[in-house]
Design a protein around this motif. Structure first.
Motif, PDB file in Angstrom:
ATOM      1  N   ASN A  17       1.408   0.369  -6.523  1.00  0.00           N
ATOM      2  CA  ASN A  17       1.128   0.214  -5.095  1.00  0.00           C
ATOM      3  C   ASN A  17       0.516  -1.138  -4.787  1.00  0.00           C
ATOM      4  N   SER A  18      -0.292  -1.619  -5.725  1.00  0.00           N
ATOM      5  CA  SER A  18      -0.925  -2.914  -5.509  1.00  0.00           C
ATOM      6  C   SER A  18       0.118  -4.022  -5.429  1.00  0.00           C
ATOM      7  N   GLY A  50       3.968  -6.504   1.184  1.00  0.00           N
ATOM      8  CA  GLY A  50       3.855  -5.975   2.536  1.00  0.00           C
ATOM      9  C   GLY A  50       4.298  -4.535   2.681  1.00  0.00           C
ATOM     10  N   ILE A  51       4.476  -3.815   1.557  1.00  0.00           N
ATOM     11  CA  ILE A  51       4.856  -2.411   1.655  1.00  0.00           C
ATOM     12  C   ILE A  51       3.587  -1.568   1.593  1.00  0.00           C
ATOM     13  N   GLY A  52       3.474  -0.665   2.520  1.00  0.00           N
ATOM     14  CA  GLY A  52       2.245   0.122   2.620  1.00  0.00           C
ATOM     15  C   GLY A  52       2.102   1.106   1.473  1.00  0.00           C
ATOM     16  N   GLN A  53       0.971   1.785   1.443  1.00  0.00           N
ATOM     17  CA  GLN A  53       0.668   2.705   0.349  1.00  0.00           C
ATOM     18  C   GLN A  53       1.675   3.848   0.261  1.00  0.00           C
TER      19      GLN A  53
END
Lengths: 327, 272
Positions: A169-170, A176-179
């Motif tokens: 996720n980091s 720019g991709i959310g969680q």
């Protein structure tokens, strides 16, 4: 003990020792060219295996079938007085709302895993086909995921896919991709376990396909490149067709292994959320061992269905293998 | 092949290997991360300031589990060899009648899902009072390795030159002496391969451990890691440190015995 004529006849003391020992496991008379006594020796040497298969394979499997046609509760389990109910549990399993989900998940998990494992494994095998500096070492390193205990790989993937602190996720965030809640969201849980399982299966595909590639004669490639065939053409005209028997066996073995997978899914998602990542194998495991109240009878019924499915692919595999050996 | 082209391949190979082994690197990286940095975002890509608190916890708490796993692995190796080497001899060299059927049964046995075997063993062990014992787990784990062992021994032993066996017979050696003095020494590599895999599979087993030994006093390392994850989800550095330690046999196997691993895989191919 002293009556081992053939061996004692050599009069060497070592043979004497052997003769005395031979009495115990190999049957009394060391044979000399006589077929019946060779048969006795053969049976004696195979006896541990035959006993082993009966006690530790056939009997547990028999108990498993027995479990599935009785109504076992944990108490009936210990006391052994479960009621015979025939195929009722199988009917329950088929009627259960979890059944279609588990079946579809099993199919998705198996086929998507195999498709990627095979494609990536084949690409890597072709890449490693021509040796280059360090190629042996690097190929060896690729075995690592296969040799690691599954709990190790699965827990590492769990942490990498962790919603808040996972590395994946980091990295996605920096693009720019959310969680993404990989393991806890109904949309991603199955995808996550499939990704981990693909990673686990690549080494196996690589090893088998690579050894298959070694059997393709190099002259074919030399002739093809003299005729001006590009690498791409060589792959589709030579490598892929000649590798077809090995490919078939790799894929079928992969199917049989992947159908049985419990550990990876159980450790990463326990089949959840809900039944989103539950396969037949996981379902069976959960019914029997995953909850506080073990329900062995439905678990055994699901397990037996799984055996049937595995055996279908298994027989196709045996058929293909036999045909390949004949050719 | 030109040197420049081959250099290019090496570079690409390194990239592929790095990508593939990234999870392994990450496990080691996390195992060396301080607890206070575990939830950092973005995480440390390299353990600049390594801590060994995770490993200290392993040696504090996990030594009994590691010992149990060693014991189970060793027991499984012995049992597997005792059953499979003589059987391979009977199938490959003594022309056991019904050998084909036995081979077939072994192939089918390998297809049975472990979860089904686990239930069967559970049902049997409840009665025999073998649940939560190391011996029960050794037997269950050996079922993964025995079919493989027999098939591997059979494949290898069929390749032993018949003249050697005939010579032994003419010298008056019986089946047992031939087995002990000729067949076993020649099969040293197969014995090693089977032992390595039997050990690794028993060491790595989770399904049998989590079903047959859930409440045992002596739990293996795989189960110990699982319990760790369940209890204590903040200490991922300790969990990953345990995972690193649990991976040591795999690493040793790869470094010491890659040759034998390859032998195990190709055994099927060289058969006859």
């Amino acid at each position: 003990m002293t009556s081992s004529p053939a061996a004692v006849g050599t009069a060497s003391s070592a043979a004497g020792v052997a003769a005395r020992r031979s009495a115990a496991p190999a049957g009394p008379r060391p044979p000399r060219r006589s077929t019946p006594s060779t048969q006795w020796a053969a049976v004696a040497f195979a006896a541990p295996l035959i006993v082993y298969l009966v006690v530790f394979y056939a009997y547990p499997l028999f108990r498993n079938i027995e479990l599935s046609v009785h109504d076992y509760t944990i108490r009936a389990f210990v006391q052994g007085d479960a009621e015979f109910i025939g195929f009722e549990k199988y009917a329950d399993v088929f009627a259960s709302s979890a059944f279609p989900t588990a079946l579809v998940n099993t199919a998705l998990f198996t086929f998507v895993s195999i498709a990627f494992q095979y494609t990536i494994g084949l690409a890597l095998a072709v890449f490693f086909q021509k040796s280059f500096r360090l190629s042996g070492v690097l190929r060896g390193m690729f075995l690592v995921p296969w040799l690691l205990p599954l709990i190790v790989s699965a827990s590492t993937w769990s942490w990498m896919l962790n919603s808040d602190s996972g590395i994946i996720n980091s990295v996605l965030q920096s693009f720019g991709i959310g969680q993404i809640n990989w393991l806890t969201s109904p949309d991603f849980a199955l995808t996550s376990v499939i990704i981990a399982n693909i990673w686990l299966g690549i080494p196996f595909n690589l090893v088998i396909l690579y050894s298959g590639l070694q059997n393709i004669p190099g002259e074919l490639y030399e002739a093809a490149s003299l005729d001006g065939a590009t690498g791409w053409q060589q792959f589709w005209r030579i490598t892929f067709p000649l590798l077809r028997p090995v490919s078939a066996i790799t894929i079928l073995l992969g199917l049989i292994y992947t159908l049985k997978v419990v550990d990876v899914i159980w450790i990463m998602t326990t089949g959840g959320p809900g039944n989103v990542s539950t396969t037949l194998a996981v379902w069976s495991y959960r019914e029997a061992f995953g909850t506080g109240q073990p329900a062995f009878s439905p678990a055994a019924a699901v397990g037996n269905l799984l055996i049937l499915i595995a055996l279908v692919f298994g027989f196709v595999y045996l058929y293909l293998q036999r045909r390949q050996e004949e050719s | 092949m030109t040197p420049t082209r081959s250099w290019w391949r090496t570079a690409l190979g390194l990239v592929f290997t790095a990508l593939m082994l990234f999870p392994v690197y990450w496990m080691i990286n996390v195992s060396l991360t301080r607890t206070s940095d575990l939830r950092r975002n973005p995480p440390h890509w390299f353990p600049w300031d390594p801590t060994f608190e995770g490993y200290a916890a392993v040696f504090d708490q996990q030594l009994p589990a590691l010992g149990t796993s060693l014991l189970i692995g060793g027991g499984c190796v012995l049992l597997t060899l005792l059953v499979s080497a003589p059987a391979g001899y009977a199938l490959a060299l003594l022309h056991l009648r019904g050998g084909g059927t036995l081979n077939f049964v072994l192939l089918v046995a390998q297809m049975i899902p472990a979860v089904v075997m686990a239930m069967g063993f559970y049902a049997v062990y409840v009665r025999l009072d073998l649940l939560n014992t190391v011996w029960g787990l050794i037997v269950a784990d050996s079922t993964i390795a025995v079919p493989f062992g027999v098939l591997l021994f059979t494949a290898f032993m069929s390749g032993i030159p018949k003249e050697m066996l005939q010579a032994a017979r003419i010298d008056g050696a019986g089946a047992w002496r031939t087995f002990r003095s000729i067949v076993l020494p020649l099969s040293r590599n197969s014995i090693l391969t089977v032992s390595l895999f039997a050990f690794l599979w028993a060491w790595s087993d989770f399904i049998f451990a989590s079903t047959l030994n859930r409440n045992g006093d002596l739990i293996p390392i795989t189960l110990s890691i699982y319990a760790y994850i369940g209890n204590n989800t903040t200490q991922w550095n300790s969990i990953m440190a345990t995972a690193v330690v649990a991976s040591i046999p795999a690493a040793v196997l790869l470094v010491v015995a890659q040759r034998y691993v390859a032998a195990g895989v190709t055994a099927g191919a060289v058969k006859d």
